[in-house]
Design a protein around this motif. Structure first.
Motif: not given
Length: 500
Positions: A53-55, A375, A377-380, A385
């Motif tokens: 989760f980079h954001s 989970k 953040e972007s796509g899978n 995953d």
């Protein structure tokens, strides 16, 4: 010096566990704590990881301590708290919990940081002290309400993984902070170890009323140590303090990438009348080492039986293992060595790799396994995953379906007869068949009760076997050969599994 003496005093004479099972019929809490887990990690939630989760990470921040410090500096404590709480509260939806239940996932391993325990209470003299008790004020209550309680609504257990320790248990970003020069400072600070022991006491006491807490992990991925004297002190102190509050909750320790080292430690500290109540956590990744990068996918797959939890002292007698992290990921250099090229039969190899790993874990890590991760953040996350690998067929629950029928009395009699016939091939005329059949029957009855609760199987095989042996010894006297009962118990357990 005082702190060092104090932590050592708390580690003296490591406390044993009380009975892991209720005599006779196991309770629901017994089953949650002792069943086999097919689980997943909720990585990147309460311990932030930039690649997941980079954001949330401001420019230049690589671990949670750096990220939150910059968020506070740039936006203030209120905004930082709001950002984090939004992340936690939105991380799992009702559909996510239902998906896990529908796909046979019966446990989640939730990495947490010490900075979240009781809303930042245990951050004194750490990198989170300047803002921990304000930014993380609601973290613990959110964890309980939206994760522990939600999991329980779906019959899913929670393994509380104290993933982030002050100073770091290793030199990686996923400890939540960096030690000096990338070192794991936690092991060299008695003050920090005492702080975390107090935090563990709070966790265990505060979660006592939740029957679906299946274990407390006191460290994630401890650094390797040829002489683990610091780890032994911390492990001993943590175990003793936890046992003052909860006598039999499973306590999970890291194997520090050397499983036999810790198997021997457990074996030295326990006997038939003294169960330690510890589960050893081993992680299986075949995408990081130079050795694995130099192998082809098929080589890695074929070598799994020789690579996963092998060469364990006394064949692992008395020791329960789990695989707390694993994936279907192989390095690109490994794929480049695949016969026919990197993309030739890749899906087939991924499927074979995932299924073969799960088979090994079922056999050698009976407490269970937790895929990394759930989970992104972007796509899978592709081969990282859970959902993607489940859809591909690379992994699926190895446990019975919920609602599966308990075998009838005729099945029990046939299975016991088969077990006796098989055992006769390897025993002498003085063999105590009564003890063998006592073990078989107790294992069968335990297995029935586990199966009735959502298709559960006994997972902490060594702990439950030793406890039932202790009960049998109390009732019938100490046996001359404990292995007669133990062999019967294992026979009953595996005969039962072969039917369901």
């Amino acid at each position: 010096m005082f702190d060092k003496l104090k932590i050592k005093s708390k580690a003296n004479s490591v406390a044993s566990s009380s009975a892991p099972l209720t005599p006779g019929k196991p309770s629901r809490e017994d089953i949650y704590r002792n069943r086999q887990n097919y689980g997943v990690n909720l990585g990147g939630c309460f311990v932030l990881e930039k690649w997941l989760f980079h954001s949330i990470f401001p420019e230049g921040a690589n671990c949670e301590a750096e990220a939150v410090a910059k968020l506070v500096e740039e936006n203030g404590e209120d905004e930082a708290r709001t950002r984090l709480e939004t992340h936690w509260t939105n991380f799992m939806s009702d559909d996510d919990w239902q998906w896990l239940e529908d796909h046979g996932v019966n446990s989640v391993r939730i990495p947490i940081g010490y900075w979240e325990i009781d809303g930042g209470r245990f951050t004194k003299h750490t990198k989170f002290e300047p803002f921990g008790h304000r930014v993380y004020a609601n973290a613990w209550s959110i964890f309980k309400k939206l994760f522990v309680e939600k999991a329980g609504e779906h019959g899913i257990s929670v393994l509380v993984d104290l993933h982030g320790l002050p100073g770091g248990a290793n030199g990686s970003d996923h400890s939540g902070e960096h030690g000096g020069d990338g070192k794991a400072e936690f092991w060299h600070s008695s003050e920090l170890q005492l702080l975390i022991c107090e935090g563990l006491k709070f966790i265990v006491k505060d979660l006592l009323d939740y029957e679906n807490i299946c274990g407390i992990q006191i460290v994630n991925e401890s650094e390797f140590a040829d002489n683990p004297k610091h780890q032994k002190v911390y492990y001993g102190a943590a175990i003793n303090l936890i046992r003052e509050i909860d006598g039999n909750i499973p306590i999970i320790i890291s194997d520090g990438w050397w499983p036999n080292q810790w198997a021997e430690w457990v074996q030295e500290l326990q006997n038939h009348n003294n169960i330690l109540g510890v589960v050893i956590d081993h992680h299986v990744y075949r995408c990081f080492s130079d050795s694995d990068k130099n192998k082809s996918p098929q080589q890695i797959i074929d070598q799994l039986p020789a690579d996963v939890l092998t060469n364990i002292s006394k064949n692992g007698h008395g020791v329960d293992f789990m695989v707390g992290e694993w994936s279907c990921v192989l390095d690109q250099s490994t794929w480049d060595k695949a016969e026919g090229g990197a993309n030739h039969k890749r899906d087939e190899l991924v499927i074979e790799y995932g299924n073969r790993q799960l088979n090994q874990f079922m056999e050698r890590a009976s407490y269970g396994s937790y895929f990394w991760t759930f989970k992104f953040e972007s796509g899978n996350g592709g081969e990282w995953d859970l959902k993607t690998m489940t859809d591909k067929g690379a992994i699926k629950s190895p446990l019975p379906n919920r609602g599966v029928q308990v075998p009838d009395g005729n099945s029990y009699e046939r299975a016991k007869e088969d077990a006796n016939n098989q055992q006769k091939q390897s025993v002498d005329k003085n063999y105590d068949w009564n003890r063998f059949n006592d073990g078989f029957t107790m294992a069968w009855k335990d297995s029935e009760e586990f199966l009735r609760f959502n298709g559960s199987l006994i997972g902490r095989i060594e702990a439950t076997k030793e406890e039932r042996l202790r009960e049998n010894s109390t009732e019938r006297g100490t046996p001359k050969r404990p292995d007669e009962f133990e062999s019967g118990y294992l026979a009953g357990l595996f005969q039962f599994r072969s039917i369901v």
